[in-house]
Design an enzyme around this catalytic site. Structure first.
Site, short mmCIF file in Angstrom:
data_model
loop_
_atom_site.label_atom_id
_atom_site.label_comp_id
_atom_site.label_asym_id
_atom_site.label_seq_id
_atom_site.Cartn_x
_atom_site.Cartn_y
_atom_site.Cartn_z
CG ASP A 169 -0.34 56.19 41.39
OD1 ASP A 169 -0.49 56.85 42.43
OD2 ASP A 169 -1.07 56.31 40.39
CD GLU A 190 1.39 59.59 44.41
OE1 GLU A 190 2.11 60.13 43.56
OE2 GLU A 190 0.19 59.35 44.25
CG ASP A 237 -3.58 54.57 37.63
OD1 ASP A 237 -3.63 55.56 38.38
OD2 ASP A 237 -4.57 54.07 37.09
#
Length: 172
Positions: free
Chosen positions: A7, A67, A139
């Site tokens: 992420d 991502e 996160d």
């Protein structure tokens, strides 16, 4: 097979490593790579790259999911996120890992069942899917969600592969 999910973020990048054996997933490790907000951009990118290199050395994943950048109303924030993501992708590519890229809504849908899930829902579902995992923060939970989505995507692609090969054989 060990997979890493990322992420990306300039201030904090979450990472999560899981093992995927068929449909069975298990938690290996997770954490966060933090940068100093007062440091120059280049130094922050080096911190992210070095941190990811250390995670790769410690856990030796063979595949990666990351991502995609979402575009928000602040163009400067989006640009910084893109730079952080680029530094991370470079490290993954240097390590020779195949990289799957996933939109945030797709990750949320794969893990929670809805593309509009919030961080608390993601954290809760990751805890259900990876029982016993001590998650290092939001996160890291998001990164584990990316790893889970990547594992599901790989399993689906692998299941469809024989049918595609068979169809291509008939078409030739």
């Amino acid at each position: 097979m060990k997979l890493i999910g990322l992420d990306p973020g300039l201030a904090c990048t979450g990472w999560g490593v899981i093992a995927a054996e068929g449909n069975r997933l298990s938690h290996i490790a997770n954490g966060q790579i933090r940068t100093d907000a007062k440091a120059p951009m280049a130094a922050r990118l080096v911190t992210l790259a070095d941190g990811l290199r250390a995670v790769l050395a410690d856990h030796a994943p063979v595949d990666a999911g990351i991502e995609e950048v979402f575009v928000n109303s602040n163009a400067q924030s989006t640009l910084k996120l893109g730079q952080a993501r680029g530094a991370l992708m470079l490290v993954l590519a240097e390590a020779g890992l195949p990289i799957g890229e996933y939109a945030p809504r797709l990750v949320k849908k794969a893990v929670v069942g809805t593309g509009g899930a919030d961080k608390a829902q993601i954290h809760a579902m990751v805890s259900v899917l990876l029982p016993g995992a001590q998650i290092a923060g939001a996160d890291a939970a998001d990164a584990l969600a990316v790893a889970i989505a990547h594992a599901h995507h790989r399993a689906s692609a692998k299941a469809v592969e024989p049918a595609l090969s068979k169809a291509e054989g008939r078409a030739a």
